[in-house]
Motif scaffolding. Structure first.
Motif, short mmCIF file in Angstrom:
data_model
loop_
_atom_site.label_atom_id
_atom_site.label_comp_id
_atom_site.label_asym_id
_atom_site.label_seq_id
_atom_site.Cartn_x
_atom_site.Cartn_y
_atom_site.Cartn_z
N ILE A 366 0.84 -1.21 0.00
CA ILE A 366 0.00 0.00 0.00
C ILE A 366 0.86 1.24 0.00
CG2 ILE A 366 -1.59 1.38 1.39
CD1 ILE A 366 -2.87 -1.21 2.35
N TYR A 367 1.82 1.28 0.92
CA TYR A 367 2.62 2.49 1.09
C TYR A 367 3.72 2.61 0.05
CZ TYR A 367 -0.03 2.88 5.35
OH TYR A 367 -1.06 2.99 6.23
N ASN A 369 2.71 2.13 -2.98
CA ASN A 369 1.86 2.49 -4.12
C ASN A 369 2.12 1.59 -5.32
OD1 ASN A 369 0.33 4.67 -3.03
ND2 ASN A 369 2.16 5.95 -3.15
N ASP A 370 2.33 0.31 -5.02
CA ASP A 370 2.65 -0.65 -6.08
C ASP A 370 1.49 -1.63 -6.23
OD1 ASP A 370 3.74 -2.59 -7.79
OD2 ASP A 370 5.76 -2.22 -7.03
N VAL A 371 0.57 -1.30 -7.14
CA VAL A 371 -0.62 -2.13 -7.33
C VAL A 371 -0.23 -3.51 -7.85
CG1 VAL A 371 -2.82 -2.35 -8.54
CG2 VAL A 371 -2.05 -0.11 -7.75
N GLU A 372 0.65 -3.54 -8.84
CA GLU A 372 1.01 -4.83 -9.45
C GLU A 372 1.64 -5.77 -8.44
OE1 GLU A 372 1.29 -1.91 -11.02
OE2 GLU A 372 -0.31 -2.45 -12.44
N LEU A 373 2.49 -5.22 -7.57
CA LEU A 373 3.13 -6.05 -6.54
C LEU A 373 2.08 -6.59 -5.57
CD1 LEU A 373 5.97 -7.01 -5.71
CD2 LEU A 373 6.05 -5.10 -4.10
N ALA A 374 1.11 -5.75 -5.21
CA ALA A 374 0.05 -6.19 -4.30
C ALA A 374 -0.76 -7.31 -4.93
CB ALA A 374 -0.86 -5.02 -3.94
N VAL A 375 -1.11 -7.16 -6.20
CA VAL A 375 -1.87 -8.20 -6.91
C VAL A 375 -1.06 -9.50 -6.97
CG1 VAL A 375 -2.85 -8.87 -9.14
CG2 VAL A 375 -3.20 -6.55 -8.26
N LYS A 376 0.25 -9.35 -7.21
CA LYS A 376 1.12 -10.52 -7.27
C LYS A 376 1.07 -11.31 -5.96
CE LYS A 376 6.03 -11.68 -7.00
NZ LYS A 376 7.42 -11.15 -7.00
N TYR A 377 1.20 -10.60 -4.83
CA TYR A 377 1.23 -11.30 -3.54
C TYR A 377 -0.16 -11.78 -3.12
CZ TYR A 377 6.12 -10.07 -2.92
OH TYR A 377 7.48 -9.98 -3.06
N PHE A 378 -1.19 -11.04 -3.51
CA PHE A 378 -2.55 -11.48 -3.22
C PHE A 378 -2.82 -12.81 -3.92
CE2 PHE A 378 -7.20 -11.39 -3.85
CZ PHE A 378 -7.62 -11.16 -2.55
N ASN A 379 -2.42 -12.91 -5.18
CA ASN A 379 -2.62 -14.15 -5.93
C ASN A 379 -1.70 -15.27 -5.42
OD1 ASN A 379 -4.60 -13.08 -7.59
ND2 ASN A 379 -3.12 -12.30 -9.08
N LEU A 380 -0.48 -14.88 -5.04
CA LEU A 380 0.46 -15.86 -4.49
C LEU A 380 -0.13 -16.50 -3.23
CD1 LEU A 380 3.56 -16.82 -4.79
CD2 LEU A 380 3.98 -15.21 -2.93
N CYS A 396 -6.73 -4.19 2.48
CA CYS A 396 -5.47 -3.75 1.86
C CYS A 396 -5.65 -3.56 0.36
CB CYS A 396 -4.37 -4.78 2.13
SG CYS A 396 -3.79 -4.84 3.83
N MET A 397 -6.30 -4.51 -0.30
CA MET A 397 -6.46 -4.43 -1.75
C MET A 397 -7.36 -3.26 -2.15
SD MET A 397 -4.43 -6.67 -2.81
CE MET A 397 -4.82 -6.56 -4.56
N VAL A 398 -8.45 -3.06 -1.41
CA VAL A 398 -9.32 -1.92 -1.71
C VAL A 398 -8.57 -0.61 -1.52
CG1 VAL A 398 -11.36 -0.65 -0.92
CG2 VAL A 398 -11.48 -3.12 -1.23
N GLU A 399 -7.77 -0.55 -0.47
CA GLU A 399 -6.99 0.66 -0.18
C GLU A 399 -6.02 0.98 -1.30
OE1 GLU A 399 -5.73 3.97 2.03
OE2 GLU A 399 -7.40 2.60 2.45
N ILE A 400 -5.33 -0.05 -1.78
CA ILE A 400 -4.32 0.22 -2.81
C ILE A 400 -4.96 0.58 -4.13
CG2 ILE A 400 -3.98 -2.15 -3.64
CD1 ILE A 400 -0.93 -1.47 -3.60
N TYR A 401 -6.11 -0.03 -4.46
CA TYR A 401 -6.81 0.34 -5.69
C TYR A 401 -7.35 1.77 -5.58
CZ TYR A 401 -6.84 -4.33 -7.83
OH TYR A 401 -6.48 -5.51 -8.43
N GLU A 408 -12.33 0.92 -10.69
CA GLU A 408 -13.02 -0.04 -11.56
C GLU A 408 -12.51 -1.46 -11.37
OE1 GLU A 408 -9.25 1.16 -13.50
OE2 GLU A 408 -10.87 2.22 -12.47
N GLU A 409 -11.34 -1.61 -10.76
CA GLU A 409 -10.78 -2.95 -10.57
C GLU A 409 -11.17 -3.57 -9.23
OE1 GLU A 409 -6.66 -3.42 -11.61
OE2 GLU A 409 -6.70 -1.63 -12.86
N ILE A 410 -11.79 -2.79 -8.35
CA ILE A 410 -12.15 -3.32 -7.04
C ILE A 410 -13.12 -4.49 -7.17
CG2 ILE A 410 -13.35 -2.80 -4.88
CD1 ILE A 410 -12.21 -0.01 -5.00
N TYR A 411 -14.04 -4.40 -8.14
CA TYR A 411 -15.07 -5.43 -8.23
C TYR A 411 -14.49 -6.81 -8.53
CZ TYR A 411 -14.90 -5.79 -13.33
OH TYR A 411 -14.51 -6.03 -14.60
N THR A 412 -13.25 -6.87 -9.10
CA THR A 412 -12.65 -8.17 -9.39
C THR A 412 -12.35 -8.95 -8.11
OG1 THR A 412 -10.42 -7.24 -9.41
CG2 THR A 412 -11.60 -7.30 -11.49
N LEU A 413 -12.26 -8.25 -6.99
CA LEU A 413 -12.04 -8.94 -5.73
C LEU A 413 -13.22 -9.83 -5.37
CD1 LEU A 413 -10.57 -6.01 -3.61
CD2 LEU A 413 -9.31 -7.94 -4.57
#
Length: 474
Positions: A366-367, A369-380, A396-401, A408-413
């Motif tokens: 979050i801090y 500001n790396d969305v791709e890294l967050a998505v990577k670890y969320f999927n991991l 955490c995911m909603v915060e970073i989005y 628009e990407e929040i709904y994918t969660l």
């Protein structure tokens, strides 16, 4: 008698030279040398081949070893082969089930023992009561208590202390105190048990009075009382008691120091925390996982991250709690790259992360500001480690989005969300009042419009925002 299908490998060195005598003593010797299930099976095969399955000492050793290797099913198979197990063997099997994470099976064995006419002894009841506590079968525990009295084992200190533990664990303070009051002989363990039980039930004043009445105290009883003060947010009293403990020439153990470290954390006193750390160093205490993790947490919360990292780097053995504490501490203090680096090091050490680990990792993302890294670890977390996301992960995911203006990407969660109340609570906390994005998120998870209404109603009622889903759909 049933015989296991287990072919011994007589060429294995640990089983000796083929043709030599193989009796009970030799079998016991080889069993004591077993370090894994494969070797144990080989020795078991020879026990069967040489007709030693009548020897219950060997059977008990087989049960103990196989259960210690995490193979309770094999231990059960060995036990089931006995036509007439003696009480000692029943006890070993009951205990093996209890400590191997199958306490309900332990209780079933105890019932079978009684129904088959085998008489329990004074060792049976503590094992059964421990299984009752592990499975929260408190009513059955009281039945075991009654049976112990009926069978004449009530005056046994081990039985009495275990019963006190049971009553206090189910928060039956009166029951635990009655057991203590009726004890004819009270050793230091009994006094410590009742004090620890009272503290766990929030009876600090009563525990303190009993502690002062103790005829003799050891390090365990001192530590129990110190820890009680810390848990009841009276850290000054904890340190005062520690001074009395030293005046009585009682040496602290690791648990004593951990309680004191937590007292420093409670007070936010870096000065006192360093004193406890210095005391541990000067008195030869190693940075074992329990003490080391407590020090990392204390230093972090007292804003001395350099000291926290120094402790972490010095620790030879780290538990999952140690890794999690360090990752979270780094993230909280703004060292997000370092937090991710520690996680990567953790993976290299083959330490399996848990849900708490990923809360720390995603918070660091979050801090950064790396969305791709967050998505990577969320999927991991989901796909490699099979960890079901909890509310904190979604937050955490909603915060970073949100920070990245990618609502628009929040709904994918919604693909992984399971609880409508969790979704609504998440929306309420993050104050995502964009109707379109909320509707996307909800309808993605719940295709049934009626169920979607329920979720949105829960969100609007808890947040004070009134939402008309019919209007939003226009």
């Amino acid at each position: 008698m049933k015989v296991a299908c287990c072919t011994p490998d007589i060429n294995v060195p640990c089983l000796g030279i083929p043709g030599t005598r193989f009796g009970s003593q030799e079998a016991l010797f080889f069993l004591q040398k077993c370090t894994n299930l494969k070797k144990l099976k080989q020795v078991h095969g020879r026990i069967i081949r040489f007709g030693l399955t009548y020897d219950q000492l060997l059977i008990r050793k087989l049960i103990e070893l196989s259960s210690s290797f995490g193979k309770l099913s094999y231990a059960t198979m060995v036990f089931d082969q006995l036509n007439v197990p003696d009480t000692f063997t029943w006890n070993v099997m009951i205990r093996a089930c209890s400590i191997s994470g199958s306490p309900k099976m332990a209780l079933l064995l105890f019932k079978a023992m009684l129904s088959q006419g085998f008489a329990p002894d004074k060792f049976t009841y503590p094992f059964v009561i421990d299984a009752c506590m592990a499975s929260s079968a408190f009513d059955f525990g009281r039945v075991a208590h009654a049976l112990a009295i009926k069978m004449g084992f009530w005056n046994d200190l081990y039985v009495q202390n275990t019963m006190m533990n049971l009553y206090f664990k189910c928060e039956n303070v009166d029951g635990g105190c009655k057991v203590f009051d009726k004890m004819r002989v009270r050793n230091v363990f009994a006094w410590t048990t009742v004090i620890a039980g009272l503290l766990a039930c929030g009876k600090l004043d009563t525990a303190q009075k009993l502690f002062e009445r103790m005829p003799s105290k050891n390090v365990v009883s001192w530590t129990a009382m110190i820890d009680g003060y810390v848990k009841h947010k009276q850290p000054i009293k904890a340190f005062n008691l520690f001074e009395r403990m030293q005046a009585d020439d009682v040496k602290p153990n690791e648990y004593t120091l951990v309680s004191l470290v937590r007292a420093c954390t409670e007070m936010g006193s870096l000065r006192l925390g360093k004193k406890v750390h210095d005391y541990a160093f000067k008195n030869g205490f190693e940075l074992e996982p329990f003490l080391g993790t407590a020090l990392i947490d204390m230093y972090s919360k007292c804003d001395s991250l350099d000291d926290a990292r120094a402790v972490f780097d010095m620790m030879q053995v780290k538990t999952l709690a140690t890794w999690n504490t360090m990752i979270t501490s780094l993230g909280v203090h703004g060292f997000r790259d370092e937090a991710i680096s520690i996680f990567e090091e953790m993976e290299k050490k083959n330490e399996t992360p848990d849900a708490i680990t990923f809360v720390g990792v995603l918070s660091a993302c979050i801090y950064m500001n790396d969305v791709e890294l967050a998505v990577k670890y969320f999927n991991l977390m989901i796909y490699r480690y099979s960890i079901t996301p909890i509310l904190e992960h979604y937050e955490c995911m909603v915060e970073i989005y949100t920070r990245a203006y990618r609502l628009e990407e929040i709904y994918t969660l919604g693909n992984t969300m399971e609880s409508n109340h969790d979704v609504a609570e998440l929306l309420r906390r993050k104050k995502l009042t964009s109707i379109d994005d909320i509707k996307k998120l909800i309808l993605k998870q719940y295709e049934d419009l009626d169920f979607s209404d329920l979720v949105l109603d829960h969100f609007s009622s808890s947040s004070g925002v009134q939402i008309d889903i019919n209007q939003t759909s226009k």
